[in-house]
Motif scaffolding. Structure first.
Motif, short mmCIF file in Angstrom:
data_model
loop_
_atom_site.label_atom_id
_atom_site.label_comp_id
_atom_site.label_asym_id
_atom_site.label_seq_id
_atom_site.Cartn_x
_atom_site.Cartn_y
_atom_site.Cartn_z
N PRO A 56 47.22 36.76 27.27
CA PRO A 56 45.98 37.23 28.51
C PRO A 56 46.86 38.57 29.04
O PRO A 56 47.50 38.69 29.48
N ALA A 57 45.49 39.28 29.36
CA ALA A 57 45.77 41.02 29.26
C ALA A 57 46.64 40.75 30.09
O ALA A 57 45.77 40.75 31.84
N GLY A 58 47.73 41.72 30.73
CA GLY A 58 48.47 41.66 31.35
C GLY A 58 49.36 43.11 31.11
O GLY A 58 49.90 43.61 30.35
N SER A 59 49.85 43.27 32.32
CA SER A 59 51.45 44.38 32.13
C SER A 59 52.54 43.76 31.12
O SER A 59 52.89 44.54 30.91
N ASP A 60 53.11 42.48 31.66
CA ASP A 60 53.92 41.68 30.44
C ASP A 60 53.57 42.04 29.03
O ASP A 60 54.68 42.01 28.13
N ARG A 61 52.04 42.47 28.97
CA ARG A 61 51.34 42.27 27.20
C ARG A 61 52.19 43.64 26.98
O ARG A 61 51.63 44.29 25.01
N LEU A 62 52.10 45.32 27.74
CA LEU A 62 52.53 46.30 27.13
C LEU A 62 53.60 45.84 26.56
O LEU A 62 54.74 45.42 26.55
N PRO A 63 54.38 47.54 25.61
CA PRO A 63 55.28 47.58 25.37
C PRO A 63 56.24 47.90 26.57
O PRO A 63 55.85 48.69 27.37
N SER A 64 57.78 47.57 25.96
CA SER A 64 58.23 48.43 27.40
C SER A 64 58.86 49.67 26.63
O SER A 64 59.71 49.97 25.83
N TRP B 76 62.63 51.16 25.98
CA TRP B 76 63.70 50.74 26.29
C TRP B 76 64.98 51.78 26.72
O TRP B 76 65.83 51.39 27.91
N LEU B 77 64.63 52.91 25.66
CA LEU B 77 65.85 53.88 26.05
C LEU B 77 65.05 55.42 25.83
O LEU B 77 64.58 55.32 25.01
N PRO B 78 65.39 56.10 26.66
CA PRO B 78 67.08 56.10 27.26
C PRO B 78 67.13 55.35 28.80
O PRO B 78 65.33 55.28 29.64
N GLU B 79 67.90 54.90 29.53
CA GLU B 79 67.21 53.22 30.96
C GLU B 79 66.89 54.35 31.28
O GLU B 79 67.37 55.39 31.63
N GLY B 80 65.96 53.39 32.42
CA GLY B 80 65.43 54.65 33.47
C GLY B 80 63.64 55.22 33.27
O GLY B 80 63.58 55.43 33.82
N ALA B 81 63.82 55.76 31.88
CA ALA B 81 62.29 55.99 31.58
C ALA B 81 61.27 54.80 32.14
O ALA B 81 61.77 53.88 31.61
N ALA B 82 60.15 55.59 32.07
CA ALA B 82 58.94 54.35 32.39
C ALA B 82 57.44 55.12 31.97
O ALA B 82 57.59 55.86 31.85
N LEU B 83 56.95 53.47 32.05
CA LEU B 83 55.19 53.73 31.65
C LEU B 83 54.85 54.55 33.05
O LEU B 83 55.09 53.91 33.67
N LEU B 84 53.81 55.47 32.95
CA LEU B 84 53.39 55.41 34.01
C LEU B 84 51.85 54.85 34.11
O LEU B 84 51.30 54.00 33.32
N PRO B 85 51.98 54.15 35.14
CA PRO B 85 50.53 52.53 35.50
C PRO B 85 49.68 53.30 35.53
O PRO B 85 48.65 52.48 35.25
N LEU B 86 49.45 54.38 35.58
CA LEU B 86 48.16 54.62 35.38
C LEU B 86 47.18 54.59 34.33
O LEU B 86 46.30 55.05 33.20
N VAL C 101 46.36 57.09 21.18
CA VAL C 101 47.20 57.73 20.21
C VAL C 101 48.76 58.73 20.70
O VAL C 101 49.76 59.90 20.60
N GLN C 102 48.63 58.79 22.30
CA GLN C 102 49.47 59.04 23.09
C GLN C 102 50.27 58.64 24.72
O GLN C 102 49.18 57.64 24.77
N THR C 103 51.26 58.37 25.11
CA THR C 103 52.28 57.33 26.00
C THR C 103 53.13 58.55 26.24
O THR C 103 54.35 59.38 26.07
N PRO C 104 52.70 58.67 28.02
CA PRO C 104 53.56 59.80 28.83
C PRO C 104 54.49 58.81 29.33
O PRO C 104 54.39 57.61 29.69
N VAL C 105 55.38 59.39 29.88
CA VAL C 105 56.44 58.39 29.56
C VAL C 105 56.84 59.31 31.29
O VAL C 105 57.29 60.84 30.80
N HIS C 106 58.07 58.90 32.37
CA HIS C 106 58.38 58.77 33.33
C HIS C 106 60.08 59.48 32.85
O HIS C 106 60.53 57.77 32.89
#
Ligand SMILES: Cc1ncc(COP(=O)(O)O)c(C=O)c1O
Length: 411
Positions: free
Chosen positions: A327-335, A337-347, A353-358
């Motif tokens: 079921p499509a939802g945020s838990d189906r996104l990759p997470s 992992w490292l470096p710790e504390g990095a995060a995907l942008l919710p929007l 082809v590109q993944t911005p990381v905060h």
């Protein structure tokens, strides 16, 4: 090499490799293998290949202990392919129809190459197929008769439970009761080219649902209660069906149950269940982080390269949009992992082809630095990469093909 800083550990191990790539930490993979054997106690284990999708690693598991006694495949073409690779004792856990007739035009040719299931069965390889209705059985009877081969089958038992206003489980088999299983058994008995060897009941609502999903405390509390209430029903149903079949004369060679998330509860049915299935626990992907009774070590990941820096704390990586099924939802996104504390942008999430990381932590990220992610599910990672880079003791020790790298996509 020290693992104190896991980000630096993988960055240095993979230095010089073009990214993106997928990797498996063999030390952790082997530790998970041992932990799974310990969790299953004495119970034999059927390895779910869908959660591995790499012949080299499948063989590594099978070689680790004779208790890894069988493979749960997810397509007939895959089962035949695995037989050409020297594997045996394969249960195709999902019904197949047209695949039975299909010829494998691109089966790898080697000294032990089968083109069809019938070649494999004639050569005494054990490949069992799943049935849950008369149409499945009569299809196999037709081809079995044509090829003069007896096809061994397994009945898939529905393990879902229902509560007032709520269906708790998956929609797979219509066989729920002893009577329904007996009706199918009688149909099998009437088919001289089909033979019943076993029963499988996968309690997905217990094995495949986390006990405490992040940011879902109330939902998780309800799920834990439902799981607890579901368990006695699962046990009673599995026992009743197996008893009914045995009393009617069925010579069951195995009763398969469970998955990574339910090993402890499934093996408690040791009077009924003869083997427990395990797949996801070897790679330990994101969706297996939050179970109450176990925690395996994340052992598989993928590395993306930072190629742009659109803002001081935003690092845009090349690749990454490897979304899991379900079921499509945020838990189906990759997470991340490292470096710790990095995060995907919710929007944006993980992009095509590109993944911005905060990131605002202590690691010095720059163009060319890697960011490590984990897939939400286990084997699906292998559908995105031709190879898995294997790391042990801080260095690359091998690089081996995934199914995709073998040129094979099964479902
Ligand atoms: C029939 C069956 N058995 C067992 C499993 C458990 O596999 P895993 O250990 O990878 O969760 C699955 C997963 O979907 C399944 O479909």
């Amino acid at each position: 090499m020290s693992r104190d800083n896991l980000y630096a550990y993988y960055r240095e191990a993979l230095q010089g490799r073009p990214l993106p790539l997928a990797f498996v930490d063999l030390d952790r993979f082997d530790a998970n293998t041992k932990a799974i054997l310990a969790r299953a106690q004495e119970t034999p284990i059927c390895v779910a290949s869908k959660s591995i999708r790499c012949v080299g690693l499948l063989k590594r598991i099978l070689g680790a202990s004779p208790r890894f006694q069988s493979i749960m495949a997810y397509s007939l073409r895959e089962a035949v392919f695995l037989a050409t690779q020297g594997c045996d004792n394969i249960l195709v856990a999902y019904p197949v129809l047209s695949e039975v007739a299909a010829r494998l035009s691109h089966a790898p040719q080697d000294a032990f190459s089968f083109r069809t299931i019938f070649d494999a069965l004639r050569a005494n390889r054990t490949i069992r197929l799943m049935v849950d209705c008369e149409a499945h059985v009569s299809n196999l009877e037709e081809y079995g008769a044509r090829e003069s081969v007896v096809v061994p089958v397994c009945i898939d038992l529905d393990m879902s439970t229902s509560f007032p206003g709520l269906y708790f489980g998956v929609r797979r088999s219509p066989v729920r009761t002893g009577e329904q299983a007996l009706a199918l058994w009688r149909c099998i008995q009437e088919c001289p080219h089909v033979r019943l060897d076993g029963v499988m009941g996968y309690e997905a609502q217990i094995a495949g649902v986390q006990d405490s999903a992040p940011r879902a405390r109330l939902k998780s509390a309800i799920i834990r209660r439902l799981k607890k209430r579901s368990l006695p029903q699962v046990r009673a149903r599995r026992a009743a069906v197996v008893k009914a079949l045995r009393e009617a004369g069925a010579r069951l060679q195995f009763v398969n149950g469970g998955g990574t998330g339910s090993i402890e509860s499934t093996i408690e049915e040791h009077n009924v269940v003869t083997e427990v299935t395990v797949g996801s626990g070897f790679y330990a992907p994101g969706l297996f982080d939050h179970y109450a009774r176990f925690r395996h070590q994340p052992a598989a990941g993928f590395a993306l390269e930072i190629t742009r820096r659109p803002a001081p704390n935003v690092f845009t990586c090349h690749g990454g949009g490897y979304i899991a099924s379900g079921p499509a939802g945020s838990d189906r996104l990759p997470s991340i992992w490292l470096p710790e504390g990095a995060a995907l942008l919710p929007l944006e999430g993980a992009g095509e082809v590109q993944t911005p990381v905060h990131y605002e932590g202590p690691e010095k990220l720059e163009l060319g630095s890697p960011v490590f992610l984990r897939h939400a599910k286990a084997g699906e990672l292998c559908e995105r990469f031709n190879t898995l880079v294997l790391i042990s003791e801080g260095r690359i020790v091998d690089e081996i093909p995934t199914y995709r790298g073998n040129g094979l996509a099964f479902v």
